[in-house]
Design an enzyme around this catalytic site. Structure first.
Site, short mmCIF file in Angstrom:
data_model
loop_
_atom_site.label_atom_id
_atom_site.label_comp_id
_atom_site.label_asym_id
_atom_site.label_seq_id
_atom_site.Cartn_x
_atom_site.Cartn_y
_atom_site.Cartn_z
N HIS A 115 0.69 -1.06 -0.05
CA HIS A 115 -0.02 -0.01 -0.09
C HIS A 115 0.84 1.26 -0.18
O HIS A 115 0.39 2.07 0.42
CB HIS A 115 -0.94 0.18 1.19
CG HIS A 115 -1.81 -1.04 1.16
ND1 HIS A 115 -2.66 -1.55 2.13
CD2 HIS A 115 -2.31 -1.89 0.05
CE1 HIS A 115 -3.43 -2.47 1.79
NE2 HIS A 115 -3.24 -2.81 0.63
N CYS B 150 8.54 20.35 -12.64
CA CYS B 150 7.49 20.63 -13.31
C CYS B 150 6.62 21.65 -12.56
O CYS B 150 5.56 22.23 -13.34
CB CYS B 150 6.53 19.47 -13.77
SG CYS B 150 5.60 18.82 -12.71
N THR C 161 -3.11 -9.18 10.24
CA THR C 161 -3.95 -8.70 9.20
C THR C 161 -5.33 -9.20 9.30
O THR C 161 -5.58 -10.50 9.69
CB THR C 161 -3.35 -8.73 7.90
OG1 THR C 161 -4.29 -8.42 6.81
CG2 THR C 161 -2.98 -10.17 7.56
ZN ZN Z 1 6.51 17.20 -11.32
#
Ligand code: ZN
Length: 257
Positions: free
Chosen positions: A123, A164, A202
């Site tokens: 996960h 970015c 679990t």
């Molecule tokens: Zn990025």
């Protein structure tokens, strides 16, 4: 080191063949280290939120600062926690010559800090943040910044990606997201070539992880469950140790040493 010879309660576990042992671990593994489940961690500031508001791609899209703050808070809790005798015991199997792998549903790093080397995070991990848009990651992970001083979770804008400009997201798998391919392939690989599977703490209810022990069982692999309470795994486990994770792992370690 003194070698003790405890009287084994279940002789079939003994023997030469038990070398490759994957451990499948869930929330019960970390509970003894004081790490609450997702639901139990929803206290104080967070008590008015639920998983849909904090742990889905839509939640992050709606309110990235709320979501990033929540995972920063969870990461701070994990940083303060320490591996327990269960985590250490699993690492101990490797020290005694067994080929150990850990497949965990937990997003903390307690297995690694206990010394386990082959850990698959089905996960994802709290310490594996990356850019939502381009996947860029940074070292050190920005989720760690100032974490030791974080005493209370708060809304906090995620850092911007230097590549970015997109927002960083937590490295966990959110509800509604697929498991990482590589993690799933590694988990299946570990279970395809094993002599004994140990399932620790679990519920056996969260899919697709829940299918792993059944898959191993069908192939004739012996399955041992360690869980203080009955779970979905209990029905087909060859042996059920009704103990906490730490007590159960240590008991098994004594028998297989
Ligand atoms: Zn990025």
């Amino acid at each position: 080191m003194t070698r003790t010879t405890p009287s084994p309660p279940n002789p079939p576990l003994e023997g030469e063949g038990l070398k490759r042992i994957p451990f499948l671990t869930g929330a019960g593994m970390s509970a003894e280290s004081g790490i609450p489940t997702f639901r139990d961690a929803l206290t104080g500031l967070w008590s008015r939120y639920d998983a849909e508001q904090l742990a889905t791609p839509q939640a992050f899209g709606r309110d990235p600062a709320l979501c990033w703050g929540w995972y920063r808070w969870r990461a701070a809790m994990v940083r303060r926690a320490r591996p327990n005798a269960g985590h250490l015991g699993i690492a101990g199997f490797a020290q005694r010559g067994h080929a150990v792998s850990v497949v965990t549903q937990n997003v903390d790093d307690l297995h690694e800090r206990a010394g386990s080397e082959h850990v698959v995070h089905l996960h994802g991990s709290l310490f594996d943040s990356r850019c939502l848009d381009c996947g860029h990651a940074l070292a050190p992970d920005p989720i760690l910044e100032g974490l030791d001083a974080l005493t209370e979770g708060a809304r906090e804008s995620p850092p911007a990606c230097p590549a970015c400009g997109g927002p960083f997201r937590p490295g966990v798998v959110w509800f509604g997201e697929a498991l990482p391919d590589q993690a799933w392939d590694r988990a299946c690989g570990a279970l395809d070539a094993c002599d004994l599977l140990v399932v620790v703490g679990t519920s056996g209810l969260v899919h697709p992880a829940a299918s792993l022990p059944q898959h191993a069982r069908r192939r004739g692999v012996r399955v041992v469950e360690i869980n203080p309470v009955e779970s979905a795994v209990s029905a087909y486990a060859d042996e059920r140790l009704r103990m906490t994770a730490s007590a159960g792992v240590q008991a098994l370690l004594q028998r297989l040493a």
